[in-house]
Design an enzyme around this catalytic site. Structure first.
Site, PDB file in Angstrom:
ATOM      1  N   ASN A   7      42.991   8.017  38.442  1.00  0.00           N
ATOM      2  CA  ASN A   7      41.862   7.767  39.256  1.00  0.00           C
ATOM      3  C   ASN A   7      42.022   8.448  40.602  1.00  0.00           C
ATOM      4  O   ASN A   7      42.848   8.370  41.388  1.00  0.00           O
ATOM      5  CB  ASN A   7      41.813   6.243  39.655  1.00  0.00           C
ATOM      6  CG  ASN A   7      40.728   5.932  40.319  1.00  0.00           C
ATOM      7  OD1 ASN A   7      40.145   6.564  41.505  1.00  0.00           O
ATOM      8  ND2 ASN A   7      40.110   4.797  39.815  1.00  0.00           N
ATOM      9  N   THR A 101      37.879  -2.792  43.426  1.00  0.00           N
ATOM     10  CA  THR A 101      37.447  -3.875  42.488  1.00  0.00           C
ATOM     11  C   THR A 101      38.207  -5.004  42.378  1.00  0.00           C
ATOM     12  O   THR A 101      39.468  -4.943  42.427  1.00  0.00           O
ATOM     13  CB  THR A 101      37.370  -3.101  41.113  1.00  0.00           C
ATOM     14  OG1 THR A 101      36.904  -1.802  41.255  1.00  0.00           O
ATOM     15  CG2 THR A 101      36.420  -3.932  39.951  1.00  0.00           C
TER      16      THR A 101
END
Ligand code: PXP
Length: 241
Positions: A7, A101
């Protein structure tokens, strides 16, 4: 060995701290691939705090492995995904005020909307993964949507491993392992991610049948000190071992 999806949001976070052109996540993605990453993951958030639309469009043209777009299940994002056509979309919940998140998607609570979204993406040959907590009712709901992948949220395991007491992390690991097996028996492919790092990734990588681990912060954090190539290679080596 599970595949490694890197990521690269944090590369864009550094760029956006100055609102300039560097460091460019497009260059970072290429370096990750050269160092052995199996895929690139990027999250286009509603507030565009790190990745920009331009980044995702260019990644689509330059990523040669596998491009996974993380996004909230909104109509605006669905239209963007259908325009760009990443290899995979991972649907995640999003809150403006969160640092990252914070939990899995409530698939069970939004099953009709999510099923519609899965169908639209499948029509365009985009695979769909649902980011969920290791809870049976969410796995069952994920199966009902027709999605082919889930990504198990490893955040609680990771913080228990790094900061928890006693065998709390082992309890989280057992939960993840059990739900990974249930999901696979139900026909889902299983990814995992969030909070994974060079210390805590080993037991997760040993869960049978995992397809891919998505790892961001720890790799980019190490890259700042030792370089992106070495940071990715170190993680690939850990997964191989
Ligand atoms: N998977 C999902 C669904 C995420 O939202 C994130 C964070 O963007 C990650 C994996 C990577 O988490 P981390 O940066 O903690 O490795």
């Amino acid at each position: 060995m599970p595949k490694l999806g890197v990521n690269i949001d944090h590369i864009a976070t550094i760029r956006e701290a100055r609102k300039v052109r560097e460091p460019d996540p497009i260059a970072a993605a290429s370096l990750c691939e050269l160092a052995g990453a199996d895929g690139i993951t990027a999250h286009l958030r509603e507030d565009r705090r790190h990745m920009q639309e331009r980044d995702i469009r260019l990644l689509r043209q330059t990523v040669t492995t596998h491009l996974n777009l993380e996004m909230a299940p909104t109509v605006e994002m669905l239209q963007f995904a259908i325009d760009v056509l990443p290899d995979m979309v991972t649907l995640v919940p999003e809150k403006r005020e969160e640092l990252t998140t914070e939990g899995g998607l409530d698939v069970a609570g939004k099953i009709e909307d999510i099923t519609r979204m899965v169908n639209s993406l499948h029509k365009h040959d985009v695979a769909v993964s649902l980011f969920v907590d290791a809870e049976l009712h969410q796995i069952k709901a994920a199966v009902r949507t027709g999605a082919r992948f889930i990504e198990l949220h490893t955040g609680q395991y990771a913080s228990a491993y790094d900061f928890g007491e006693g065998n709390e992390w082992e309890e989280e690991l057992v939960k993840l392992d059990n739900m990974a097996q249930v999901a696979q028996k139900s026909g889902l492919m299983v990814n995992a991610g969030h909070g994974l790092n060079y210390r805590n990734v080993g037991p997760i990588a040993e869960i049978k049948g995992l397809w891919e681990l998505n790892i961001g912060h720890s790799i980019i954090g190490r890259a700042v000190l030792v370089g992106l190539d070495r940071a990715v290679r170190d993680m690939v080596a850990l997964l191989r071992d």
